[in-house]
Design an enzyme around this catalytic site. Structure first.
Site, PDB file in Angstrom:
ATOM      1  CG  ASN A 164      -2.291  -7.538   0.293  1.00  0.00           C
ATOM      2  OD1 ASN A 164      -2.115  -6.807   1.265  1.00  0.00           O
ATOM      3  ND2 ASN A 164      -2.037  -7.151  -0.949  1.00  0.00           N
ATOM      4  CD  GLU A 188      -1.777 -10.388  -6.088  1.00  0.00           C
ATOM      5  OE1 GLU A 188      -2.687 -10.839  -5.401  1.00  0.00           O
ATOM      6  OE2 GLU A 188      -1.244  -9.292  -5.864  1.00  0.00           O
ATOM      7  CB  SER A 236     -11.423 -11.177  -8.404  1.00  0.00           C
ATOM      8  OG  SER A 236     -11.325  -9.788  -8.648  1.00  0.00           O
ATOM      9  CD  GLU A 268      -3.301  -2.792  -4.464  1.00  0.00           C
ATOM     10  OE1 GLU A 268      -3.037  -2.864  -3.246  1.00  0.00           O
ATOM     11  OE2 GLU A 268      -4.234  -3.430  -4.990  1.00  0.00           O
ATOM     12  CE  LYS A 326      -5.102  -5.666  -2.282  1.00  0.00           C
ATOM     13  NZ  LYS A 326      -5.577  -5.481  -3.632  1.00  0.00           N
ATOM     14  CG  HIS A 336       0.361  -5.843  -4.120  1.00  0.00           C
ATOM     15  ND1 HIS A 336      -0.427  -4.918  -4.762  1.00  0.00           N
ATOM     16  CD2 HIS A 336      -0.411  -6.939  -3.915  1.00  0.00           C
ATOM     17  CE1 HIS A 336      -1.642  -5.436  -4.919  1.00  0.00           C
ATOM     18  NE2 HIS A 336      -1.654  -6.658  -4.418  1.00  0.00           N
ATOM     19  N   GLY A 359      -9.187  -6.622  -7.415  1.00  0.00           N
ATOM     20  CA  GLY A 359     -10.248  -5.747  -6.902  1.00  0.00           C
ATOM     21  C   GLY A 359     -11.342  -5.433  -7.907  1.00  0.00           C
TER      22      GLY A 359
HETATM   23  P1  13P Z   1      -8.516  -8.834  -4.562  1.00  0.00           P
HETATM   24  O1  13P Z   1      -8.608 -10.222  -3.998  1.00  0.00           O
HETATM   25  O2  13P Z   1      -9.304  -7.827  -3.778  1.00  0.00           O
HETATM   26  O3  13P Z   1      -8.796  -8.800  -6.039  1.00  0.00           O
HETATM   27  O4  13P Z   1      -6.983  -8.363  -4.382  1.00  0.00           O
HETATM   28  C1  13P Z   1      -5.993  -9.208  -4.818  1.00  0.00           C
HETATM   29  C2  13P Z   1      -4.698  -8.709  -4.328  1.00  0.00           C
HETATM   30  O5  13P Z   1      -4.220  -7.673  -4.755  1.00  0.00           O
HETATM   31  C3  13P Z   1      -4.002  -9.486  -3.306  1.00  0.00           C
HETATM   32  O6  13P Z   1      -2.696  -9.060  -3.145  1.00  0.00           O
END
Ligand code: 13P
Length: 249
Positions: free
Chosen positions: A10, A167, A213, A97, A12, A95, A173
């Protein structure tokens, strides 16, 4: 029957169209594998250059979001037909976010999931708890509710082909990966929930990813868990290291 692993990046809000082309060319040989499906979910403007750059490789291109209407006055949105017209096969839905910054709810997630299936796009349906919810001991209740609403009106046949990404928000992150036990526990509860909604065959067929992560150093242990069928990878999907995650074995 063993479920095929699915490892998705992903991106982002990262990488311009020209960076996309350079990166995919670099990654092509590194993510080659026969063992797993490999998907790069990229920003809308990067989809077409990504599809071009990925031609002739095993990389499939996905979107990071999609609207639940077919067309109309929805400024800034991308419709399912726009995605299928260029050959997009996967779309991330809900997601955390998008839920946090763009007001997505379980209900809009459900509308999008149904619409994706209507157009033959496989949704990667995201769920996961906050740190407070984990500390309150309501993780499984919360995730079950997210899943139950996301799949309202989705048939068993459709659900069998879906991907769910578990997740935990506190692991996204942050470098704070869930322990393999924590990740396996929730992924197994999600599978049980799907079996409960539909039947055991559907629960066994659906693919469940862990995200939060994921890195080259923890992928192998996470993906070896009985109910974890791969990962949804953020930060580490933007680097050549993603090749090591794809070839984790
Ligand atoms: P990270 O791998 O940067 O923690 O992000 C995970 C994520 O949100 C994937 O959709």
């Amino acid at each position: 029957m063993a479920r095929r692993k699915i490892i998705a990046g992903n991106w982002k809000m990262n990488k311009t169209p020209s960076e996309t082309v350079t990166f995919i060319k670099e990654l092509k040989p590194l993510v080659e594998t026969k063992e797993a499906d490999v998907v790069f979910c990229v920003p809308a403007i990067d989809i077409i250059p990504a599809l071009e750059a990925a031609k002739g490789s095993n990389i499939m291109i996905g979107a990071e979001n999609m609207h639940f209407e077919e067309s109309g006055a929805f400024t800034g949105e991308i419709s399912p037909q726009m995605l299928t017209d260029v050959g997009v096969k996967y779309v991330i839905i809900g997601h955390s976010e998008r839920r946090e910054y763009f007001a997505e709810t379980d209900e809009t997630v459900n509308k999008k999931v149904k619409k994706a299936f209507e157009h033959g796009i496989t949704p990667i349906v995201c769920c996961g708890e906050t740190l407070t919810q984990r500390e309150q001991g309501i993780t499984i209740d919360f995730v079950r509710q997210q899943i139950k609403i996301a799949f309202l009106g989705v048939t068993a046949q459709q659900a069998k082909t879906a991907v769910i990404a578990y997740e935990p928000i506190w692991a996204i992150g942050t470098g704070k990966v869930a322990t393999t036990e924590q990740a396996q526990e929730v992924c197994s509860a999600i599978r049980a929930c799907i079996s409960e909604i539909y039947d055991q065959a559907t629960g066994e067929a659906i693919r469940i990813q862990y995200g939060g992560s994921v890195s080259a150093s923890n992928a192998k242990e996470l993906f070896a868990q009985a109910d974890i069928d791969g990962g949804l990878v953020g930060g580490a999907a933007l680097k050549p290291d993603f090749g090591k995650i794809v070839n984790y074995q």
